[in-house]
Design a protein around this motif. Structure first.
Motif, PDB file in Angstrom:
ATOM      1  N   ILE A 164       0.861  -1.181   0.000  1.00  0.00           N
ATOM      2  CA  ILE A 164       0.000   0.000   0.000  1.00  0.00           C
ATOM      3  C   ILE A 164       0.895   1.228   0.000  1.00  0.00           C
ATOM      4  CG2 ILE A 164      -1.821   1.239   1.238  1.00  0.00           C
ATOM      5  CD1 ILE A 164      -2.537  -1.443   2.567  1.00  0.00           C
ATOM      6  N   GLY A 165       1.099   1.805  -1.144  1.00  0.00           N
ATOM      7  CA  GLY A 165       1.865   3.035  -1.267  1.00  0.00           C
ATOM      8  C   GLY A 165       3.342   2.912  -0.957  1.00  0.00           C
ATOM      9  N   SER A 166       3.870   1.722  -0.900  1.00  0.00           N
ATOM     10  CA  SER A 166       5.304   1.552  -0.644  1.00  0.00           C
ATOM     11  C   SER A 166       5.761   0.256  -1.305  1.00  0.00           C
ATOM     12  CB  SER A 166       5.591   1.512   0.861  1.00  0.00           C
ATOM     13  OG  SER A 166       5.071   0.333   1.420  1.00  0.00           O
ATOM     14  N   ARG A 198       7.306  -2.043   0.362  1.00  0.00           N
ATOM     15  CA  ARG A 198       7.276  -3.074   1.389  1.00  0.00           C
ATOM     16  C   ARG A 198       5.954  -3.837   1.328  1.00  0.00           C
ATOM     17  NH1 ARG A 198       7.294  -2.469   7.828  1.00  0.00           N
ATOM     18  NH2 ARG A 198       7.780  -4.637   8.266  1.00  0.00           N
ATOM     19  N   LEU A 199       6.043  -5.172   1.328  1.00  0.00           N
ATOM     20  CA  LEU A 199       4.856  -6.017   1.307  1.00  0.00           C
ATOM     21  C   LEU A 199       4.343  -6.217   2.734  1.00  0.00           C
ATOM     22  CD1 LEU A 199       5.918  -8.740  -1.275  1.00  0.00           C
ATOM     23  CD2 LEU A 199       4.330  -6.861  -1.612  1.00  0.00           C
ATOM     24  N   LEU A 200       3.028  -6.084   2.886  1.00  0.00           N
ATOM     25  CA  LEU A 200       2.394  -6.255   4.184  1.00  0.00           C
ATOM     26  C   LEU A 200       1.419  -7.424   4.118  1.00  0.00           C
ATOM     27  CD1 LEU A 200       1.591  -2.499   4.886  1.00  0.00           C
ATOM     28  CD2 LEU A 200       3.483  -3.822   5.811  1.00  0.00           C
ATOM     29  N   CYS A 201       1.333  -8.170   5.194  1.00  0.00           N
ATOM     30  CA  CYS A 201       0.425  -9.312   5.268  1.00  0.00           C
ATOM     31  C   CYS A 201      -1.014  -8.807   5.336  1.00  0.00           C
ATOM     32  CB  CYS A 201       0.763 -10.146   6.495  1.00  0.00           C
ATOM     33  SG  CYS A 201      -0.244 -11.619   6.680  1.00  0.00           S
ATOM     34  N   VAL A 202      -1.941  -9.507   4.667  1.00  0.00           N
ATOM     35  CA  VAL A 202      -3.345  -9.092   4.678  1.00  0.00           C
ATOM     36  C   VAL A 202      -3.998  -9.336   6.030  1.00  0.00           C
ATOM     37  CG1 VAL A 202      -3.700  -9.379   2.203  1.00  0.00           C
ATOM     38  CG2 VAL A 202      -4.163 -11.283   3.734  1.00  0.00           C
ATOM     39  N   PHE A 203      -3.391 -10.149   6.864  1.00  0.00           N
ATOM     40  CA  PHE A 203      -3.930 -10.422   8.191  1.00  0.00           C
ATOM     41  C   PHE A 203      -3.444  -9.370   9.174  1.00  0.00           C
ATOM     42  CE2 PHE A 203      -4.011 -14.593   6.147  1.00  0.00           C
ATOM     43  CZ  PHE A 203      -5.316 -14.969   6.388  1.00  0.00           C
ATOM     44  N   ASN A 204      -4.109  -8.221   9.190  1.00  0.00           N
ATOM     45  CA  ASN A 204      -3.837  -7.132  10.127  1.00  0.00           C
ATOM     46  C   ASN A 204      -2.397  -6.627  10.027  1.00  0.00           C
ATOM     47  OD1 ASN A 204      -4.674  -5.326  12.095  1.00  0.00           O
ATOM     48  ND2 ASN A 204      -4.138  -6.693  13.780  1.00  0.00           N
ATOM     49  N   LYS A 205      -1.804  -6.734   8.863  1.00  0.00           N
ATOM     50  CA  LYS A 205      -0.421  -6.327   8.607  1.00  0.00           C
ATOM     51  C   LYS A 205       0.570  -7.027   9.534  1.00  0.00           C
ATOM     52  CE  LYS A 205      -1.772  -1.789   6.934  1.00  0.00           C
ATOM     53  NZ  LYS A 205      -1.666  -0.343   7.113  1.00  0.00           N
ATOM     54  N   ASN A 206       0.199  -8.221   9.984  1.00  0.00           N
ATOM     55  CA  ASN A 206       1.024  -9.000  10.896  1.00  0.00           C
ATOM     56  C   ASN A 206       1.782 -10.050  10.092  1.00  0.00           C
ATOM     57  OD1 ASN A 206       2.138 -10.544  12.928  1.00  0.00           O
ATOM     58  ND2 ASN A 206       0.252 -10.756  14.088  1.00  0.00           N
ATOM     59  N   ALA A 207       3.073  -9.825   9.902  1.00  0.00           N
ATOM     60  CA  ALA A 207       3.878 -10.755   9.107  1.00  0.00           C
ATOM     61  C   ALA A 207       3.964 -12.132   9.754  1.00  0.00           C
ATOM     62  CB  ALA A 207       5.277 -10.187   8.909  1.00  0.00           C
TER      63      ALA A 207
END
Length: 193
Positions: free
Chosen positions: A53-55, A57-66
């Motif tokens: 999202i705008g960067s 860096r990849l973020l996990c779809v589960f609450n941005k919790n890798a």
């Protein structure tokens, strides 16, 4: 006359490999289902489990919790590999002549099935909790939401398939222990008379 059975299979060398009987056996069906479910879980995480999202860096779809995505992938890959190994062992199991080797395979499968059931249960609870905490604002255009729901659903299905596999092995162990008990009683009765 009954044929002797040890740990859910006939004695070695009695019956040649029959693919139809092998693929219609409940243990094999459960193992193939577990294999497919683990493929679905880790492939959904790899394909649509991460968003940017705008960067860069990849973020996990589960609450941005890798950790949620990493846990799901780890358990999925481990159970995928375990299912393959145990399918191969299931092919060679009837030809194993050593009873100790059969016992080790059944016990290892029993332990692995129990641990896999527990890990899938933890994964289901963890991923469902993290998905519930994810706000719709964090996922533009609901990106990855279908994959997240599929991951949670197939985690639940994996719990069921591994628990059923666990109980099949409990049944085999019970059958073996019962047959040993009957042999012991028979020997004792013959020896005392």
């Amino acid at each position: 006359m009954e044929t002797a059975v040890a740990y859910g299979a006939m004695k070695a060398g009695r019956v040649p490999f029959d693919p139809v009987a092998f693929f219609t056996h409940p243990r094999t069906i459960l193992r193939l289902l577990s294999w497919v479910f683990s493929i679905v879980v880790f492939s959904c995480i790899v394909n649509e489990g991460y968003i940017n999202i705008g960067s860069e860096r990849l973020l996990c779809v589960f609450n941005k919790n890798a950790h949620a995505c990493n846990y799901g992938m780890t358990v999925g890959v481990a159970c995928f590999l375990g299912s393959i190994c145990f399918l191969i062992l299931d092919v060679y199991f009837p030809s194993m002549s050593n009873l100790k080797d059969r016992k080790r395979v059944v016990l290892f499968d029993l332990i692995f099935s129990g641990v896999a059931s527990f890990l899938w249960f933890v994964g289901f609870c963890f991923l469902a909790n993290q998905w519930q905490a994810t706000s719709p604002d964090e996922l533009p255009l609901a990106q990855g939401s279908d994959a997240a729901r599929a991951i949670i659903t197939f985690c639940f299905f994996s719990i069921l398939s591994w628990v059923c596999t666990f109980f099949i092995h409990i049944m085999y162990m019970h059958t073996f222990l019962l047959s040993v008990f009957i042999i012991f009683i028979t020997m004792f009765a013959e020896h005392s008379s």
